[in-house]
Structure formats: structure tokens, C-alpha cells
Design a protein around this motif. Sequence first.
Motif, PDB file in Angstrom:
ATOM      1  N   GLY A  52      44.781  39.297  19.973  1.00  0.00           N
ATOM      2  CA  GLY A  52      45.277  40.078  21.098  1.00  0.00           C
ATOM      3  C   GLY A  52      44.292  40.114  22.249  1.00  0.00           C
ATOM      4  N   TRP A  53      43.001  40.224  21.917  1.00  0.00           N
ATOM      5  CA  TRP A  53      41.974  40.218  22.954  1.00  0.00           C
ATOM      6  C   TRP A  53      41.949  38.873  23.687  1.00  0.00           C
ATOM      7  CZ3 TRP A  53      37.506  37.320  23.752  1.00  0.00           C
ATOM      8  CH2 TRP A  53      36.656  37.792  24.756  1.00  0.00           C
ATOM      9  N   ALA A  54      42.049  37.780  22.941  1.00  0.00           N
ATOM     10  CA  ALA A  54      42.027  36.451  23.567  1.00  0.00           C
ATOM     11  C   ALA A  54      43.196  36.283  24.537  1.00  0.00           C
ATOM     12  CB  ALA A  54      42.066  35.368  22.485  1.00  0.00           C
ATOM     13  N   LEU A  55      44.384  36.730  24.130  1.00  0.00           N
ATOM     14  CA  LEU A  55      45.537  36.611  25.022  1.00  0.00           C
ATOM     15  C   LEU A  55      45.410  37.538  26.223  1.00  0.00           C
ATOM     16  CD1 LEU A  55      48.607  36.339  22.614  1.00  0.00           C
ATOM     17  CD2 LEU A  55      47.389  34.513  23.801  1.00  0.00           C
ATOM     18  N   ARG A  56      44.918  38.757  26.006  1.00  0.00           N
ATOM     19  CA  ARG A  56      44.807  39.707  27.113  1.00  0.00           C
ATOM     20  C   ARG A  56      43.818  39.226  28.167  1.00  0.00           C
ATOM     21  NH1 ARG A  56      48.532  42.833  27.897  1.00  0.00           N
ATOM     22  NH2 ARG A  56      48.283  44.305  26.166  1.00  0.00           N
ATOM     23  N   VAL A  57      42.701  38.691  27.731  1.00  0.00           N
ATOM     24  CA  VAL A  57      41.712  38.192  28.688  1.00  0.00           C
ATOM     25  C   VAL A  57      42.295  37.023  29.480  1.00  0.00           C
ATOM     26  CG1 VAL A  57      39.466  37.074  28.908  1.00  0.00           C
ATOM     27  CG2 VAL A  57      39.740  39.005  27.367  1.00  0.00           C
ATOM     28  N   THR A  58      43.054  36.167  28.814  1.00  0.00           N
ATOM     29  CA  THR A  58      43.706  35.064  29.529  1.00  0.00           C
ATOM     30  C   THR A  58      44.720  35.588  30.534  1.00  0.00           C
ATOM     31  OG1 THR A  58      43.439  33.658  27.561  1.00  0.00           O
ATOM     32  CG2 THR A  58      44.993  32.924  29.242  1.00  0.00           C
ATOM     33  N   GLN A  59      45.483  36.601  30.146  1.00  0.00           N
ATOM     34  CA  GLN A  59      46.447  37.197  31.070  1.00  0.00           C
ATOM     35  C   GLN A  59      45.749  37.771  32.302  1.00  0.00           C
ATOM     36  OE1 GLN A  59      48.401  40.114  28.654  1.00  0.00           O
ATOM     37  NE2 GLN A  59      49.455  38.605  27.374  1.00  0.00           N
ATOM     38  N   ILE A  60      44.633  38.438  32.092  1.00  0.00           N
ATOM     39  CA  ILE A  60      43.889  39.004  33.220  1.00  0.00           C
ATOM     40  C   ILE A  60      43.422  37.890  34.152  1.00  0.00           C
ATOM     41  CG2 ILE A  60      41.776  40.235  33.853  1.00  0.00           C
ATOM     42  CD1 ILE A  60      42.113  41.871  31.275  1.00  0.00           C
ATOM     43  N   ALA A  61      42.963  36.778  33.591  1.00  0.00           N
ATOM     44  CA  ALA A  61      42.524  35.650  34.410  1.00  0.00           C
ATOM     45  C   ALA A  61      43.682  35.081  35.222  1.00  0.00           C
ATOM     46  CB  ALA A  61      41.908  34.571  33.526  1.00  0.00           C
ATOM     47  N   VAL A  62      44.866  35.012  34.620  1.00  0.00           N
ATOM     48  CA  VAL A  62      46.045  34.498  35.324  1.00  0.00           C
ATOM     49  C   VAL A  62      46.381  35.390  36.514  1.00  0.00           C
ATOM     50  CG1 VAL A  62      48.544  34.167  35.118  1.00  0.00           C
ATOM     51  CG2 VAL A  62      47.018  33.282  33.342  1.00  0.00           C
ATOM     52  N   ILE A  63      46.389  36.708  36.295  1.00  0.00           N
ATOM     53  CA  ILE A  63      46.733  37.631  37.375  1.00  0.00           C
ATOM     54  C   ILE A  63      45.632  37.663  38.427  1.00  0.00           C
ATOM     55  CG2 ILE A  63      47.271  40.021  37.923  1.00  0.00           C
ATOM     56  CD1 ILE A  63      49.462  38.395  36.454  1.00  0.00           C
ATOM     57  N   CYS A  64      44.390  37.538  38.008  1.00  0.00           N
ATOM     58  CA  CYS A  64      43.297  37.467  38.983  1.00  0.00           C
ATOM     59  C   CYS A  64      43.451  36.243  39.885  1.00  0.00           C
ATOM     60  CB  CYS A  64      41.951  37.427  38.271  1.00  0.00           C
ATOM     61  SG  CYS A  64      41.394  39.021  37.649  1.00  0.00           S
ATOM     62  N   THR A  65      43.966  35.163  39.352  1.00  0.00           N
ATOM     63  CA  THR A  65      44.195  33.970  40.162  1.00  0.00           C
ATOM     64  C   THR A  65      45.141  34.281  41.315  1.00  0.00           C
ATOM     65  OG1 THR A  65      43.854  32.542  38.239  1.00  0.00           O
ATOM     66  CG2 THR A  65      44.997  31.583  40.130  1.00  0.00           C
ATOM     67  N   TYR A  66      46.201  35.024  41.031  1.00  0.00           N
ATOM     68  CA  TYR A  66      47.129  35.414  42.089  1.00  0.00           C
ATOM     69  C   TYR A  66      46.472  36.389  43.074  1.00  0.00           C
ATOM     70  CZ  TYR A  66      51.095  33.428  39.504  1.00  0.00           C
ATOM     71  OH  TYR A  66      51.970  32.572  38.865  1.00  0.00           O
ATOM     72  N   PHE A  67      45.920  37.472  42.539  1.00  0.00           N
ATOM     73  CA  PHE A  67      45.404  38.533  43.408  1.00  0.00           C
ATOM     74  C   PHE A  67      44.265  38.033  44.284  1.00  0.00           C
ATOM     75  CE2 PHE A  67      42.842  42.237  44.436  1.00  0.00           C
ATOM     76  CZ  PHE A  67      43.809  43.131  44.876  1.00  0.00           C
ATOM     77  N   LEU A  68      43.340  37.276  43.692  1.00  0.00           N
ATOM     78  CA  LEU A  68      42.211  36.783  44.471  1.00  0.00           C
ATOM     79  C   LEU A  68      42.636  35.699  45.463  1.00  0.00           C
ATOM     80  CD1 LEU A  68      39.454  36.706  41.711  1.00  0.00           C
ATOM     81  CD2 LEU A  68      39.838  38.435  43.483  1.00  0.00           C
ATOM     82  N   ALA A  69      43.726  34.990  45.177  1.00  0.00           N
ATOM     83  CA  ALA A  69      44.242  34.027  46.150  1.00  0.00           C
ATOM     84  C   ALA A  69      44.714  34.752  47.402  1.00  0.00           C
ATOM     85  CB  ALA A  69      45.384  33.223  45.537  1.00  0.00           C
ATOM     86  N   ALA A  70      45.400  35.880  47.221  1.00  0.00           N
ATOM     87  CA  ALA A  70      45.826  36.670  48.381  1.00  0.00           C
ATOM     88  C   ALA A  70      44.622  37.236  49.122  1.00  0.00           C
ATOM     89  CB  ALA A  70      46.745  37.799  47.924  1.00  0.00           C
ATOM     90  N   TRP A  71      43.627  37.706  48.371  1.00  0.00           N
ATOM     91  CA  TRP A  71      42.416  38.234  48.994  1.00  0.00           C
ATOM     92  C   TRP A  71      41.722  37.162  49.831  1.00  0.00           C
ATOM     93  CZ3 TRP A  71      40.093  42.556  50.276  1.00  0.00           C
ATOM     94  CH2 TRP A  71      38.731  42.542  50.561  1.00  0.00           C
ATOM     95  N   ALA A  72      41.653  35.941  49.309  1.00  0.00           N
ATOM     96  CA  ALA A  72      41.012  34.845  50.043  1.00  0.00           C
ATOM     97  C   ALA A  72      41.801  34.509  51.310  1.00  0.00           C
ATOM     98  CB  ALA A  72      40.893  33.615  49.152  1.00  0.00           C
ATOM     99  N   LYS A  73      43.136  34.539  51.222  1.00  0.00           N
ATOM    100  CA  LYS A  73      43.958  34.263  52.408  1.00  0.00           C
ATOM    101  C   LYS A  73      43.647  35.253  53.517  1.00  0.00           C
ATOM    102  CE  LYS A  73      47.974  32.261  49.983  1.00  0.00           C
ATOM    103  NZ  LYS A  73      47.450  32.271  48.614  1.00  0.00           N
ATOM    104  N   LEU A  74      43.589  36.533  53.152  1.00  0.00           N
ATOM    105  CA  LEU A  74      43.355  37.567  54.162  1.00  0.00           C
ATOM    106  C   LEU A  74      41.892  37.611  54.602  1.00  0.00           C
ATOM    107  CD1 LEU A  74      45.570  40.410  52.658  1.00  0.00           C
ATOM    108  CD2 LEU A  74      46.132  38.825  54.508  1.00  0.00           C
ATOM    109  N   ARG A  75      40.996  37.252  53.701  1.00  0.00           N
ATOM    110  CA  ARG A  75      39.565  37.279  54.048  1.00  0.00           C
ATOM    111  C   ARG A  75      39.217  36.170  55.036  1.00  0.00           C
ATOM    112  NH1 ARG A  75      34.552  35.911  49.890  1.00  0.00           N
ATOM    113  NH2 ARG A  75      32.878  36.162  51.420  1.00  0.00           N
ATOM    114  N   PHE A  76      39.693  34.965  54.783  1.00  0.00           N
ATOM    115  CA  PHE A  76      39.308  33.826  55.613  1.00  0.00           C
ATOM    116  C   PHE A  76      40.329  33.529  56.716  1.00  0.00           C
ATOM    117  CE2 PHE A  76      37.250  33.023  51.474  1.00  0.00           C
ATOM    118  CZ  PHE A  76      35.927  32.982  51.891  1.00  0.00           C
ATOM    119  N   GLY A  77      41.589  33.827  56.468  1.00  0.00           N
ATOM    120  CA  GLY A  77      42.615  33.541  57.471  1.00  0.00           C
ATOM    121  C   GLY A  77      43.044  34.752  58.266  1.00  0.00           C
ATOM    122  N   GLY A  78      42.787  35.943  57.695  1.00  0.00           N
ATOM    123  CA  GLY A  78      43.199  37.162  58.374  1.00  0.00           C
ATOM    124  C   GLY A  78      44.711  37.273  58.456  1.00  0.00           C
ATOM    125  N   LEU A  79      45.171  38.138  59.332  1.00  0.00           N
ATOM    126  CA  LEU A  79      46.616  38.298  59.502  1.00  0.00           C
ATOM    127  C   LEU A  79      47.267  37.059  60.085  1.00  0.00           C
ATOM    128  CD1 LEU A  79      46.762  41.982  60.819  1.00  0.00           C
ATOM    129  CD2 LEU A  79      47.134  41.141  58.479  1.00  0.00           C
TER     130      LEU A  79
END
Length: 313
Positions: free
Chosen positions: A142-169
Motif C-alpha cells: 500500500g505504501w509503494a502504491l501511495r507514494v507512486t500516486q503522490i508522484a503522479v499527482i505531483c507531476t500534474y500540480f507542479l506542471a501547472a506551477w511551472a506554467k504560472l511561474r515561468f509563463g505567468g498569466l
Amino acid sequence: MSRWLTEPVPRGRIAAFRTLIYLFVAADLVIFTPWVRTRASVPGELYQPLLVGRVLPLPTPTPALVAVIFWALLLLALLAATGRAPRLLGWSVCALYLEWMIIAMSYGKVDHDRFGLLVALAVLPTAGRARHGDATRTEAGGWALRVTQIAVICTYFLAAWAKLRFGGLDWLTGSVLARAIIRRGTDLADLVAQVPYLLIVAQFGIVAFELLSPVVFLLPARWRLAMVGFFYSFHVVTIATITISFAPHLAAMTSFLPLERVRPLLWARRLAGRDATGSAPEPPAAAPDPAPVGTESSALGDQAPVVGRPAGP
């Protein structure tokens, strides 16, 4: 928090996820990233290793080194997919694939769709042994799957953060998707691009979806699967319009799915058994007509019971 991180899952789910991930690694070498082998012919001074490659440090790729990594990783990934020696083979595949990715991404371009897969390879060896179809629950798995799930969601969230950080609005209102369609768009994308303001709306939608992706952890199981299905549909549209697959990310995202219900080997055995006895099972034999009242069934012989009412006194 610890209970959530180690929520037990069936060992059969770990076995299925392990097989899928290691088979994907083998497929990745020959389908998605065979171009990494061409790095061996690039002059060594063009090799600018990532931070992890500088910290370790790792050698500059040579034809011999790249060939050894390719063939060793391909063989070990196929062996690891069987579930044998999960720690030894798992750590070996993790180390070799990490080096494969460092070589791939040290020439000026870094793909963010590999993060979840790399995390999955790092944590799978800790899940221990697991057999397909085993319903026994495991906290380590369960821990192995949960950590992988967190990494998957971080990929999405941090992609949006990078868009707004470097590209702005301006990223939201600019021509990002338009340029992507010009570079690698399909006929479907050309049709979409003709709708006024649709690409701008899509850019707002992409950032909103990526920022809200952590909500998946707050949903009940049924709605969580529905949201994961939406994630996959988003990538289907991406492939159909601008031909970007995110295949490693999609493989890691199966950590959300009840993979223990998928039993290809069992289905194959059933299919093989069916083929061995014919293309279709034999229809059940028709029941024999009942014997006349007061008589015995000739098919049963002398020992057969008499059918009907017992004889009178």
C-alpha cells in the motif's frame, strides 16, 4: 497520515502493478526511447549531466556503456516482470533505468512524464513478494502504491506551477496550444483550432485541472476512479491532437486502479482450456424422458427405482 500512507492493498494488485511497470520498462527501451542509444555517437563535450549525474558522479556515455545498459536493462526488466527476486531485480532495474534516463535527459531536454515511473521503480522493491490473485492485504504494498500516486499527482500540480511561474498569466492567454498544433498537430487538432477562442479556453482548463488534481485523494473510491478515468481521457485527447503520449506517466497512473481484477494469465488458461475441448463448450445433454408411471427406466437397469406412485396394498 501514516494510516493513509500505508493503507493495505491486496498483494495481487502489487503483483499486477509490478508486472505492468517492468514490462513497460522493456517496451520503453525498444519503442519509446530507442533514440537514447544514438547518444553514444554524440561528442562527449555535449554531455551536460543532470545534477544527480554530477553528484554521483556518472561516466560520460560511450558506445560500450550504452549498449551494456540497454541489454542488461532489457533482460532484467523482463525477469523482474515475473515477480521473482523482487528486491534484487527491482533495485537493479531501478538503478539501470535511472542511468538510462540521465543519459537521455543530459543533452538539453528533460521530460517531466518520467517522474512517476521512476518513483514506482524506486519503491516497488520495498513491497516484497506478491502473487497474482492473492487477496492478502499488505501495508508495504500500500505504501509503494501511495507514494507512486503522490508522484503522479505531483507531476500534474507542479506542471501547472511551472506554467504560472515561468509563463505567468500569459501562458493562459497566449498561443501555447496553437504553436503545438503547428509543430505536431493532427487533422483533428486543425479542426479544433478553427473554433474561435477554444484553444484559450483549453489552456485555462488544463491549468485548472492540473491545480485541482490533488482533489483525487479526497474523493470516495468510486469517484476517485472516475477522476482517474478523466485523467486518462485528457491524455487520449492530447495524443489525438498534438501526438504527445505521456506513456510513462500513464503506466505509473495505473497505481490508482484495482489491477488485481485483471487476470490475463487466468483468462489465457481458460481460453486455452476452451480451445483444447473445442471452439465452444458442449451443450448439456437433454434429460431422458421419464419412464411411464409404474414402470422402471430401461436405461437404469434392474436397480433403478420405480417412478410414479407406490403400488397399492
